[in-house]
Design an enzyme around this catalytic site. Structure first.
Site, PDB file in Angstrom:
ATOM      1  N   HIS A   1       6.122  10.432 -28.714  1.00 38.13           N
ATOM      2  CA  HIS A   1       5.124  11.242 -28.004  1.00 38.13           C
ATOM      3  C   HIS A   1       5.386  12.740 -28.175  1.00 38.13           C
ATOM      4  CE1 HIS A   1       2.322  12.616 -24.971  1.00 38.13           C
ATOM      5  NE2 HIS A   1       3.319  13.258 -24.365  1.00 38.13           N
TER       6      HIS A   1
ATOM      7  N   GLU B   1      -5.727  17.124 -10.880  1.00 36.57           N
ATOM      8  CA  GLU B   1      -6.318  17.555 -12.149  1.00 36.57           C
ATOM      9  C   GLU B   1      -7.842  17.683 -12.120  1.00 36.57           C
ATOM     10  OE1 GLU B   1      -4.320  16.075 -15.656  1.00 36.57           O
ATOM     11  OE2 GLU B   1      -6.118  16.381 -16.846  1.00 36.57           O
TER      12      GLU B   1
ATOM     13  N   HIS C   1      -2.632  12.597 -28.820  1.00 30.30           N
ATOM     14  CA  HIS C   1      -3.005  11.223 -28.475  1.00 30.30           C
ATOM     15  C   HIS C   1      -3.691  10.526 -29.648  1.00 30.30           C
ATOM     16  CE1 HIS C   1      -2.889  12.226 -23.898  1.00 30.30           C
ATOM     17  NE2 HIS C   1      -1.699  11.946 -24.388  1.00 30.30           N
TER      18      HIS C   1
ATOM     19  N   ARG D   1      -4.593  21.993 -13.832  1.00 32.89           N
ATOM     20  CA  ARG D   1      -3.576  21.036 -14.295  1.00 32.89           C
ATOM     21  C   ARG D   1      -3.851  20.573 -15.732  1.00 32.89           C
ATOM     22  NH1 ARG D   1      -0.455  16.217 -10.945  1.00 32.89           N
ATOM     23  NH2 ARG D   1       0.736  15.479 -12.737  1.00 32.89           N
TER      24      ARG D   1
ATOM     25  N   LYS E   1       5.778  23.419 -13.950  1.00 36.75           N
ATOM     26  CA  LYS E   1       4.952  22.243 -13.666  1.00 36.75           C
ATOM     27  C   LYS E   1       4.635  22.162 -12.176  1.00 36.75           C
ATOM     28  CE  LYS E   1       3.775  17.555 -14.470  1.00 36.75           C
ATOM     29  NZ  LYS E   1       3.931  16.308 -15.228  1.00 36.75           N
TER      30      LYS E   1
ATOM     31  N   HIS F   1      -2.312  17.873 -26.461  1.00 39.12           N
ATOM     32  CA  HIS F   1      -2.315  16.432 -26.205  1.00 39.12           C
ATOM     33  C   HIS F   1      -3.542  15.696 -26.717  1.00 39.12           C
ATOM     34  CE1 HIS F   1       1.319  17.168 -23.995  1.00 39.12           C
ATOM     35  NE2 HIS F   1       1.422  15.909 -23.627  1.00 39.12           N
TER      36      HIS F   1
ATOM     37  N   GLU G   1       7.911  19.268 -24.930  1.00 38.93           N
ATOM     38  CA  GLU G   1       7.243  19.507 -23.636  1.00 38.93           C
ATOM     39  C   GLU G   1       7.828  20.751 -22.950  1.00 38.93           C
ATOM     40  OE1 GLU G   1       4.629  17.705 -22.887  1.00 38.93           O
ATOM     41  OE2 GLU G   1       4.910  15.631 -23.556  1.00 38.93           O
TER      42      GLU G   1
ATOM     43  N   ARG H   1       0.818  -1.227   0.000  1.00 34.12           N
ATOM     44  CA  ARG H   1       0.000   0.000   0.000  1.00 34.12           C
ATOM     45  C   ARG H   1       0.848   1.271   0.000  1.00 34.12           C
ATOM     46  NH1 ARG H   1      -2.966  -3.430   3.140  1.00 34.12           N
ATOM     47  NH2 ARG H   1      -4.766  -4.189   1.990  1.00 34.12           N
TER      48      ARG H   1
ATOM     49  N   LYS I   1       1.970  11.653 -11.377  1.00 33.63           N
ATOM     50  CA  LYS I   1       1.081  10.767 -12.141  1.00 33.63           C
ATOM     51  C   LYS I   1       1.861   9.512 -12.467  1.00 33.63           C
ATOM     52  CE  LYS I   1      -2.163  13.723 -14.633  1.00 33.63           C
ATOM     53  NZ  LYS I   1      -2.643  14.086 -15.983  1.00 33.63           N
TER      54      LYS I   1
ATOM     55  N   ASN J   1      -2.082  19.640 -20.701  1.00 33.24           N
ATOM     56  CA  ASN J   1      -2.444  18.803 -21.847  1.00 33.24           C
ATOM     57  C   ASN J   1      -2.520  19.593 -23.152  1.00 33.24           C
ATOM     58  OD1 ASN J   1      -2.704  16.480 -20.234  1.00 33.24           O
ATOM     59  ND2 ASN J   1      -4.759  17.103 -19.615  1.00 33.24           N
TER      60      ASN J   1
HETATM   61  N1  NAD Z   1       3.677  10.775 -15.471  1.00 33.69           N
HETATM   62  C1  NAD Z   1       3.555  11.837 -16.232  1.00 33.69           C
HETATM   63  O1  NAD Z   1       3.139  12.908 -15.782  1.00 33.69           O
HETATM   64  C2  NAD Z   1       3.960  11.756 -17.657  1.00 33.69           C
HETATM   65  C3  NAD Z   1       4.117  12.910 -18.419  1.00 33.69           C
HETATM   66  C4  NAD Z   1       4.569  12.806 -19.724  1.00 33.69           C
HETATM   67  C5  NAD Z   1       4.846  11.548 -20.264  1.00 33.69           C
HETATM   68  N2  NAD Z   1       4.665  10.429 -19.501  1.00 33.69           N
HETATM   69  C6  NAD Z   1       4.975   9.093 -20.030  1.00 33.69           C
HETATM   70  O2  NAD Z   1       6.360   9.049 -20.304  1.00 33.69           O
HETATM   71  C7  NAD Z   1       6.599   8.066 -21.307  1.00 33.69           C
HETATM   72  C8  NAD Z   1       7.585   8.602 -22.295  1.00 33.69           C
HETATM   73  O3  NAD Z   1       8.773   8.942 -21.626  1.00 33.69           O
HETATM   74  P1  NAD Z   1      10.167   9.061 -22.384  1.00 33.69           P
HETATM   75  O4  NAD Z   1      10.002   9.902 -23.576  1.00 33.69           O
HETATM   76  O5  NAD Z   1      11.165   9.415 -21.378  1.00 33.69           O
HETATM   77  O6  NAD Z   1      10.358   7.591 -22.970  1.00 33.69           O
HETATM   78  P2  NAD Z   1      11.219   6.315 -22.547  1.00 33.69           P
HETATM   79  O7  NAD Z   1      11.251   6.113 -21.108  1.00 33.69           O
HETATM   80  O8  NAD Z   1      10.710   5.206 -23.397  1.00 33.69           O
HETATM   81  O9  NAD Z   1      12.688   6.718 -23.057  1.00 33.69           O
HETATM   82  C9  NAD Z   1      12.902   6.948 -24.436  1.00 33.69           C
HETATM   83  C10 NAD Z   1      14.059   6.091 -24.962  1.00 33.69           C
HETATM   84  O10 NAD Z   1      15.293   6.633 -24.515  1.00 33.69           O
HETATM   85  C11 NAD Z   1      16.084   5.632 -23.868  1.00 33.69           C
HETATM   86  N3  NAD Z   1      16.850   6.339 -22.840  1.00 33.69           N
HETATM   87  C12 NAD Z   1      16.375   6.905 -21.711  1.00 33.69           C
HETATM   88  N4  NAD Z   1      17.328   7.614 -21.097  1.00 33.69           N
HETATM   89  C13 NAD Z   1      18.442   7.495 -21.838  1.00 33.69           C
HETATM   90  C14 NAD Z   1      19.759   8.008 -21.728  1.00 33.69           C
HETATM   91  N5  NAD Z   1      20.088   8.863 -20.754  1.00 33.69           N
HETATM   92  N6  NAD Z   1      20.653   7.655 -22.671  1.00 33.69           N
HETATM   93  C15 NAD Z   1      20.305   6.840 -23.699  1.00 33.69           C
HETATM   94  N7  NAD Z   1      19.076   6.343 -23.874  1.00 33.69           N
HETATM   95  C16 NAD Z   1      18.159   6.661 -22.953  1.00 33.69           C
HETATM   96  C17 NAD Z   1      15.084   4.640 -23.354  1.00 33.69           C
HETATM   97  O11 NAD Z   1      15.674   3.364 -23.187  1.00 33.69           O
HETATM   98  C18 NAD Z   1      14.054   4.646 -24.486  1.00 33.69           C
HETATM   99  O12 NAD Z   1      14.487   3.823 -25.540  1.00 33.69           O
HETATM  100  C19 NAD Z   1       5.256   7.726 -21.901  1.00 33.69           C
HETATM  101  O13 NAD Z   1       4.859   6.456 -21.446  1.00 33.69           O
HETATM  102  C20 NAD Z   1       4.325   8.784 -21.341  1.00 33.69           C
HETATM  103  O14 NAD Z   1       3.001   8.320 -21.171  1.00 33.69           O
HETATM  104  C21 NAD Z   1       4.240  10.515 -18.229  1.00 33.69           C
HETATM  105 ZN    ZN Z   2       3.199  14.882 -23.023  1.00 35.86          ZN
END
Ligand code: NAD
Ligand code: ZN
Length: 372
Positions: free
Chosen positions: A269, A240, A255, A244, A230, A251, A188, A124, A146, A248
């Site tokens: 993304h 949200e 999406h 908040r 942020k 977005h 972003e 939990r 999130k 988006n």
């Molecule tokens: N929680 C939130 O508020 C929030 C906000 C925006 C996005 N997201 C989520 O985040 C995800 C996307 O995140 P992302 O773009 O970081 O993608 P990711 O985590 O898939 O990383 C992108 C790629 O870069 C590689 N990588 C990461 N760090 C590296 C480094 N320092 N050197 C070399 N390679 C590296 C990873 O292995 C991957 O192949 C999505 O699932 C999205 O839904 C969440």
């Molecule tokens: Zn985003």
């Protein structure tokens, strides 16, 4: 390590700091000591990040007397799944982590979202710390709490709000990140300027290329400004129910584009967000909310730094506008059949528009395709 910048996310009993700087990974053991009373932790990461940075973190923890084990998951969006969640929860329980311990998420948004969610449900709720390794994760996903995974019904449909106890944004980790991923994360960054800070957007128009190229001072300024923006919004509206939603911007369009291209390497993304933000500005112009020419200024900047700003390259993957609008309706931001969009009065002045007429969206998407 030079003195890091500190952004405080003031959420009362769930408050935490984001430290932004160079060399934080090598100092992680000392920085995390207070969160690890039993001198024990587990690192969750993916294969790419592990190759570049896991050994450094392990050595840093060991130097501070913290015993660590690690779980290395496959890289990519498919890791935000039920099956990875099960693997991860099993590993965390097998490592006998307790509520007062803290797990470390070392990776991009995928690892952060999955690890945060697992931490929120193990016993939990156990502690967790984010060490974001992508630009997107440093400016967006690691901040705000999130967490979640994807299902066959869509992205992020299972999750929780669960704040980390610390975020270490080490800008040096971005040096190993592929250029395309850096540009995607930059979308972003630009979002914060476009939604609420026109001065920041103007600054980015001059310094955006330096941010993507990895110039330390430019990246520091961009990450700090983004995290402050942020954090301010999250503090005002943690779960949200109102403001908040401005995060988006672009977005709802994005999406739908990601769904149409199968969440694949065809469109990252952040790339979808770049196109979606330009569409949000064009749509706002069409509805008379925003001065003509604003969308072109936004598109010119995003294009200049190497981001896609229209759907030309992915056109053959997109269904007709009516179907795109239907995908948007299914997005969780739709309520009661009417669509909710984040629209703009100007650069830096976004607002939530509820009750957007679906026919207006279809007409806009049709014109937008003809324009290209
Ligand atoms: N929680 C939130 O508020 C929030 C906000 C925006 C996005 N997201 C989520 O985040 C995800 C996307 O995140 P992302 O773009 O970081 O993608 P990711 O985590 O898939 O990383 C992108 C790629 O870069 C590689 N990588 C990461 N760090 C590296 C480094 N320092 N050197 C070399 N390679 C590296 C990873 O292995 C991957 O192949 C999505 O699932 C999205 O839904 C969440
Ligand atoms: Zn985003």
């Amino acid at each position: 390590m030079t003195d890091p910048k500190r952004v405080h996310v003031d959420l009362g009993s769930r408050a935490y700091d984001i430290l932004i700087g160079r060399g934080l990974l090598t100092e992680a053991g000392h920085l995390l000591l207070a969160m690890m009373p039993r001198r024990k932790t587990m690192i969750v990461t993916d294969e790419n990040v592990a190759r570049h940075h896991l050994a450094t973190l392990e050595a840093a923890l060991a130097a501070a007397g913290i015993d660590s084990s690690s779980v290395v998951l496959p890289a990519g969006e498919t890791t935000k799944s039920f099956s990875s969640l099960e693997t991860l929860c099993d590993s965390l329980l097998a490592a006998e982590l307790e509520r007062k311990d803290a797990v470390i998420a070392l990776g991009g948004g995928v690892i952060g979202d999955l690890t945060g969610f697992a931490s929120s449900i193990i016993r939990r709720g156990i502690g967790f710390v984010q060490i974001p390794t992508t630009l997107l994760a440093q400016v967006d996903s690691s901040v705000g709490g999130k967490t979640g995974i994807n299902t066959r019904h869509g992205k992020n449909l299972i999750g929780s709000f669960y704040q980390p106890s610390l975020v270490l944004a080490d800008l040096e980790l971005l040096h190993t990140l592929p250029l395309r991923e850096r540009a995607a994360g930059y979308a972003e960054v630009a979002k914060y300027g476009l939604l609420g800070d026109s001065e920041f957007f103007s600054w980015l128009e001059t310094h955006g290329e330096a941010v993507i190229a990895g110039d330390h001072h430019a990246v520091l300024q961009a990450v700090e400004t983004s995290c402050r923006a942020k954090a301010a919004i999250v503090v005002e509206d943690e779960t949200e129910t109102g403001r908040r939603a401005l995060l988006n911007l672009g977005h709802t369009f994005a999406h739908a584009l990601e769904a149409a291209t199968g969440y694949s390497q065809l469109l990252l993304h952040g790339e979808a967000v770049a196109i979606g933000m330009v569409q949000a500005f064009r749509f706002s112009e069409k509805l008379g909310h925003c001065a003509t020419g604003t969308a072109n200024r936004v598109a010119a900047h995003l294009k200049h730094v190497g981001l896609p700003v229209d759907t030309k390259a992915i056109a053959k993957h997109l269904p007709p506008p009516a179907r795109m609008a239907a995908i948007m309706r299914q997005d969780k931001k739709a309520s009661g059949g009417r669509l909710t969009f984040i629209l703009v009065h100007a650069i830096g002045a976004a607002f939530v528009a509820k009750n957007v007429d679906e026919d207006a969206v279809i007409e806009f998407l049709t014109q937008d395709l003809e324009r290209q």
